[in-house]
Design a protein around this motif. Structure first.
Motif, short mmCIF file in Angstrom:
data_model
loop_
_atom_site.label_atom_id
_atom_site.label_comp_id
_atom_site.label_asym_id
_atom_site.label_seq_id
_atom_site.Cartn_x
_atom_site.Cartn_y
_atom_site.Cartn_z
N ARG A 32 36.63 80.25 44.23
CA ARG A 32 35.75 80.54 43.43
C ARG A 32 35.81 79.45 42.57
N ARG A 43 34.89 77.74 50.68
CA ARG A 43 34.18 79.24 50.57
C ARG A 43 35.16 80.04 50.04
N ASP A 44 36.61 79.99 50.31
CA ASP A 44 37.48 80.86 49.86
C ASP A 44 37.96 80.60 48.33
N LEU A 55 31.26 90.51 42.86
CA LEU A 55 29.98 90.38 43.33
C LEU A 55 29.92 89.33 44.41
N ASN A 56 28.81 89.79 45.45
CA ASN A 56 28.52 88.95 46.53
C ASN A 56 27.32 88.37 46.38
N GLY A 57 26.94 87.14 45.94
CA GLY A 57 25.79 86.68 45.70
C GLY A 57 25.72 85.45 44.62
N ASP A 59 21.06 86.49 42.37
CA ASP A 59 21.34 87.96 42.60
C ASP A 59 21.92 88.71 41.47
N LYS A 96 22.66 80.86 47.72
CA LYS A 96 23.35 82.01 47.40
C LYS A 96 24.87 82.12 47.69
N CYS A 97 25.23 81.08 47.18
CA CYS A 97 26.80 80.77 47.51
C CYS A 97 27.63 81.48 46.63
N SER A 98 28.22 82.65 46.93
CA SER A 98 28.80 83.84 46.47
C SER A 98 29.95 83.62 45.62
N ASN A 99 30.80 82.45 46.01
CA ASN A 99 31.98 82.03 45.28
C ASN A 99 31.57 81.23 44.10
#
Length: 376
Positions: free
Chosen positions: A253, A250-251, A337-339, A316, A277-280
């Motif tokens: 990208r 998760r940390d 972005l977060n999404g 998103d 919705k994996c924001s990375n």
């Protein structure tokens, strides 16, 4: 043999519909089909090979005539389910004529993703109870006529028949020029993305020229390849590989460099991405409207807007960009972005004539990436 002569032979027992996914080994056949029919009722480029089998089954149910389904042998895997649960003599006994490009033929040099499939192509057809004829440059008109007769007899019994095509077996006087109106090259787009991405980011690139271009961009910079997974084969699944990595790291990208043809082949994967919705994870669709690595033939989706599709699925952030400045601005946006994010990059057809291939093996690629991810 001229591809038109080949098609005329099959037309002798009613084959006049053509469905499939383009293949470089079948380039002459594809050029003949696009030249004669373009894309319409008689000729349809499908999202995947299984879909082509379904179309052929529907055509047979409506008309009593078999359709031709063309594919690279790697596509047999996508077609296995409808072959055994729909066409099979034990189920509906629906006949179909397969034309299969034989990549990875034993004792010939080919890319790693084709070697295993090439060795099991004929045994797979045997297991699927599909009779076949192998065509090569040496196949005579008399031998072809005999194969056509055999195919016709199998069809009359409700059974399928395959023509397995070796390299150079089919030729064509027709040479269709495939092009679009986009101005930015795919390699330029990948370079911009690699420039703006953080040094710690991971890339998963789809099979074909996108992976080759990413490799050469890294080579030119002396950057190494430990942050990249260069997918060979597994068409349409790069986004799921990328999602699998992103969900566990998760940390970090993760950028998925996808092709439009690859995304279409298993479009449902994008729905899974949107749901998680994996924001990375950033899904980049390099859209040239073509199956370029196998000849440039158009993809099934035509001029569809992948951003509209992504919005419907629940992404998103969705952007379509057409030039370098738009891509750079979009990159800055998506990094903040977060999404779930998808960028559709409109690119030209074509690649450098001197574009090379990765000099590292697939296993070396895997091991280097895994070593890097264990450090994260």
């Amino acid at each position: 043999m001229d591809a038109k002569v080949f098609l005329e032979g099959l037309a002798s027992f009613g084959v006049d519909r053509y469905y499939g996914v383009p293949d470089s080994q079948l380039g002459a056949l594809c050029d003949s089909l696009f030249s004669e029919y373009a894309i319409g009722k008689q000729h349809i480029v499908t999202a995947n090979e299984g879909g082509a089998v379904g179309l052929a089954a529907g055509h047979y149910l409506a008309t009593g005539k078999p359709a031709l389904v063309y594919m690279q042998n790697s596509g047999i895997g996508n077609a296995v389910n409808p072959i055994i649960s729909l066409l099979s003599d034990d189920v509906y006994a629906i006949p179909c004529i397969f034309v299969i490009g034989w990549r990875g033929e034993p004792n010939t040099k080919d890319e790693p993703q084709h070697v295993f499939q090439g060795g099991i192509t004929l045994p797979m057809l045997d297991m699927l109870n599909i009779a076949y004829s192998v065509m090569s440059k040496e196949t005579s008109s008399e031998q072809f006529a005999q194969s056509v007769k055999q195919a016709s007899e199998y069809v009359s019994q409700g059974r399928s028949f395959a023509f397995v095509i070796k390299k150079g077996a089919l030729t064509s006087k027709e040479k269709v020029v495939y092009k679009n109106d986009n101005t930015m090259s795919r390699e330029t787009a990948i370079r911009i993305i690699a420039d703006i991405a953080d040094e710690s980011d991971v890339f998963v690139s789809t099979t074909g020229k996108a992976s080759r271009e990413l490799f050469e961009i890294r080579e030119a910079r002396g950057a190494g390849h430990s942050h990249d997974f260069l997918t060979v084969g597994s068409m349409g699944h790069a986004s799921m590989i990328a999602l699998g990595i992103a969900m566990e790291k998760r940390d970090t990208r993760v950028w998925c460099l996808d092709g439009d043809g690859a995304m279409v082949m298993h479009l449902g994967n994008a729905l899974i991405e949107a749901q998680h919705k994996c924001s990375n994870l950033v899904h980049v669709v390099l859209n040239n409207g073509a199956h370029e690595s196998v000849g440039g033939m158009p993809v099934a989706m035509g001029e569809a807007d992948y951003c509209d599709i992504a919005k419907t699925f629940g992404f998103d952030f969705c952007r379509r960009v057409k030039d370098e400045s738009e891509l750079k601005r979009c990159m800055d946006e998506v990094k903040a972005l977060n999404g779930a994010a998808l960028i559709e990059v409109m690119v030209t057809l074509g690649a450098r004539a001197d574009l090379g291939r990765p000099t590292t093996t697939t296993k070396e690629n895997k091991q280097a990436l895994m070593a890097y991810l264990r450090e994260e």
